[in-house]
Design a protein around this motif. Sequence first.
Motif, PDB file in Angstrom:
ATOM      1  N   GLY A   1     -16.518  47.798  -4.782  1.00 29.88           N
ATOM      2  CA  GLY A   1     -16.384  49.076  -4.100  1.00 29.88           C
ATOM      3  C   GLY A   1     -15.284  49.159  -3.074  1.00 29.88           C
ATOM      4  N   ARG A   2     -14.506  48.099  -2.915  1.00 36.93           N
ATOM      5  CA  ARG A   2     -13.378  48.122  -1.995  1.00 36.93           C
ATOM      6  C   ARG A   2     -12.115  47.696  -2.739  1.00 36.93           C
ATOM      7  N   MET A   3     -10.967  48.199  -2.272  1.00 36.92           N
ATOM      8  CA  MET A   3      -9.673  47.756  -2.789  1.00 36.92           C
ATOM      9  C   MET A   3      -9.051  46.854  -1.731  1.00 36.92           C
ATOM     10  N   TYR A   4      -8.728  45.636  -2.126  1.00 39.86           N
ATOM     11  CA  TYR A   4      -8.135  44.660  -1.214  1.00 39.86           C
ATOM     12  C   TYR A   4      -6.634  44.554  -1.486  1.00 39.86           C
ATOM     13  N   PHE A   5      -5.855  44.550  -0.409  1.00 37.97           N
ATOM     14  CA  PHE A   5      -4.402  44.531  -0.496  1.00 37.97           C
ATOM     15  C   PHE A   5      -3.858  43.246   0.128  1.00 37.97           C
ATOM     16  N   PHE A   6      -2.742  42.751  -0.455  1.00 36.40           N
ATOM     17  CA  PHE A   6      -2.085  41.539   0.027  1.00 36.40           C
ATOM     18  C   PHE A   6      -0.579  41.772   0.067  1.00 36.40           C
TER      19      PHE A   6
ATOM     20  N   GLU B   1      -0.145  35.494  -9.234  1.00 35.99           N
ATOM     21  CA  GLU B   1      -1.307  34.912  -8.590  1.00 35.99           C
ATOM     22  C   GLU B   1      -1.696  35.780  -7.405  1.00 35.99           C
ATOM     23  N   VAL B   2      -2.991  35.955  -7.205  1.00 33.46           N
ATOM     24  CA  VAL B   2      -3.455  36.736  -6.058  1.00 33.46           C
ATOM     25  C   VAL B   2      -3.128  35.964  -4.784  1.00 33.46           C
ATOM     26  N   LEU B   3      -2.393  36.600  -3.886  1.00 35.24           N
ATOM     27  CA  LEU B   3      -1.901  35.937  -2.687  1.00 35.24           C
ATOM     28  C   LEU B   3      -2.914  36.082  -1.559  1.00 35.24           C
ATOM     29  N   VAL B   4      -4.044  35.378  -1.710  1.00 33.33           N
ATOM     30  CA  VAL B   4      -5.160  35.549  -0.790  1.00 33.33           C
ATOM     31  C   VAL B   4      -4.839  35.090   0.626  1.00 33.33           C
ATOM     32  N   ASP B   5      -3.781  34.288   0.802  1.00 29.53           N
ATOM     33  CA  ASP B   5      -3.411  33.831   2.135  1.00 29.53           C
ATOM     34  C   ASP B   5      -2.576  34.851   2.904  1.00 29.53           C
ATOM     35  N   SER B   6      -2.295  36.015   2.262  1.00 25.83           N
ATOM     36  CA  SER B   6      -1.468  37.048   2.907  1.00 25.83           C
ATOM     37  C   SER B   6      -2.170  38.403   2.869  1.00 25.83           C
ATOM     38  N   PRO B   7      -3.357  38.503   3.484  1.00 28.94           N
ATOM     39  CA  PRO B   7      -4.092  39.771   3.435  1.00 28.94           C
ATOM     40  C   PRO B   7      -3.368  40.877   4.191  1.00 28.94           C
ATOM     41  N   LEU B   8      -3.366  42.059   3.610  1.00 30.16           N
ATOM     42  CA  LEU B   8      -2.769  43.234   4.245  1.00 30.16           C
ATOM     43  C   LEU B   8      -3.836  44.133   4.831  1.00 30.16           C
ATOM     44  N   GLY B   9      -4.968  44.222   4.142  1.00 27.45           N
ATOM     45  CA  GLY B   9      -6.063  45.082   4.575  1.00 27.45           C
ATOM     46  C   GLY B   9      -6.892  45.498   3.384  1.00 27.45           C
ATOM     47  N   SER B  10      -7.889  46.323   3.616  1.00 27.31           N
ATOM     48  CA  SER B  10      -8.728  46.819   2.529  1.00 27.31           C
ATOM     49  C   SER B  10      -9.206  48.216   2.868  1.00 27.31           C
ATOM     50  N   VAL B  11      -9.695  48.912   1.855  1.00 26.48           N
ATOM     51  CA  VAL B  11     -10.212  50.259   2.054  1.00 26.48           C
ATOM     52  C   VAL B  11     -11.345  50.495   1.067  1.00 26.48           C
ATOM     53  N   GLU B  12     -12.342  51.215   1.499  1.00 30.91           N
ATOM     54  CA  GLU B  12     -13.418  51.606   0.589  1.00 30.91           C
ATOM     55  C   GLU B  12     -12.848  52.511  -0.496  1.00 30.91           C
ATOM     56  N   ILE B  13     -13.217  52.262  -1.742  1.00 34.51           N
ATOM     57  CA  ILE B  13     -12.734  53.088  -2.841  1.00 34.51           C
ATOM     58  C   ILE B  13     -13.392  54.464  -2.748  1.00 34.51           C
TER      59      ILE B  13
ATOM     60  N   LEU C   1      -3.808  52.792   3.799  1.00 32.97           N
ATOM     61  CA  LEU C   1      -4.245  52.410   2.460  1.00 32.97           C
ATOM     62  C   LEU C   1      -5.217  53.439   1.898  1.00 32.97           C
ATOM     63  N   PHE C   2      -5.137  53.663   0.594  1.00 39.33           N
ATOM     64  CA  PHE C   2      -6.075  54.544  -0.113  1.00 39.33           C
ATOM     65  C   PHE C   2      -6.248  54.035  -1.535  1.00 39.33           C
ATOM     66  N   ALA C   3      -7.446  54.212  -2.073  1.00 37.53           N
ATOM     67  CA  ALA C   3      -7.699  53.921  -3.483  1.00 37.53           C
ATOM     68  C   ALA C   3      -8.828  54.834  -3.966  1.00 37.53           C
ATOM     69  N   GLY C   4      -8.599  55.507  -5.089  1.00 41.82           N
ATOM     70  CA  GLY C   4      -9.637  56.380  -5.616  1.00 41.82           C
ATOM     71  C   GLY C   4      -9.061  57.404  -6.580  1.00 41.82           C
TER      72      GLY C   4
END
Length: 226
Positions: free
Chosen positions: A101-106, A119-131, A147-150
């Motif tokens: 239910g969330r979109m994660y950004f890196f 590869e998912v760059l999990v060491d460089s998180p940008l933020g997240s938003v509820e879809i 950020l937006f996703a939906g």
Amino acid sequence: MKKTKLLLGLGFLAAAGIILIAADHIDAPSSMGTTADIADFYGFEPSEGSDNTVFVVDLQTNVVPDLAYGSFDETVLTEINIDTDGDLVEDLVIQAIPREGRMYFFGPVAPSKTGLDSEVLVDSPLGSVEISGTTAIKSTTANGVTLFAGPRQDSFFFDFFQFNAVIGGMAPGGFKTSEEAVDTFEGKNNMSIVVEMPNSLLGTPTGQNALGLAVYKTWVTTNKKQ
């Protein structure tokens, strides 16, 4: 460092400027009719002279009933690729992947590898938003990234079925007038991912558009988990 390997699903090249729009609806052989299908990619300044850039990726499109998607696929990584030195190889990437239910950004950060694999760059998180659902939800990070996703309504007016009839030789009268044409996309949604960020996070633009304005050279890919 935990990483997830993904395989390229679809590449789509576009240069982002003051505004540049491109459409690629349900016609890429490797991803047509899948949740990895890229419909559109937009890049633009939110206003003239702004110090920000907006990237919009539209995935999927329910133009016809059997393509009526309604959610993001957790096995699909969306990656905005940015070339900062003019060689058309990604130097920075912004990634988005959904989870529960969330979109994660890196990113934006240099990728661990370029080309067909990501590869998912999990060491460089940008933020997240509820879809988002019927109500739009956005999130703004401490460094000024929004950020937006939906789902968002498709922005194009296009008589899809008349177009197919014309190119198939089944419409001797040709295209309909604007008064007679039917907007196939009316009421149809894309699953949209939107990132607005300060240009300071992206570096100096290396390209130039048709108006002579400095632009980023950027393209988007979707990647399917192996």
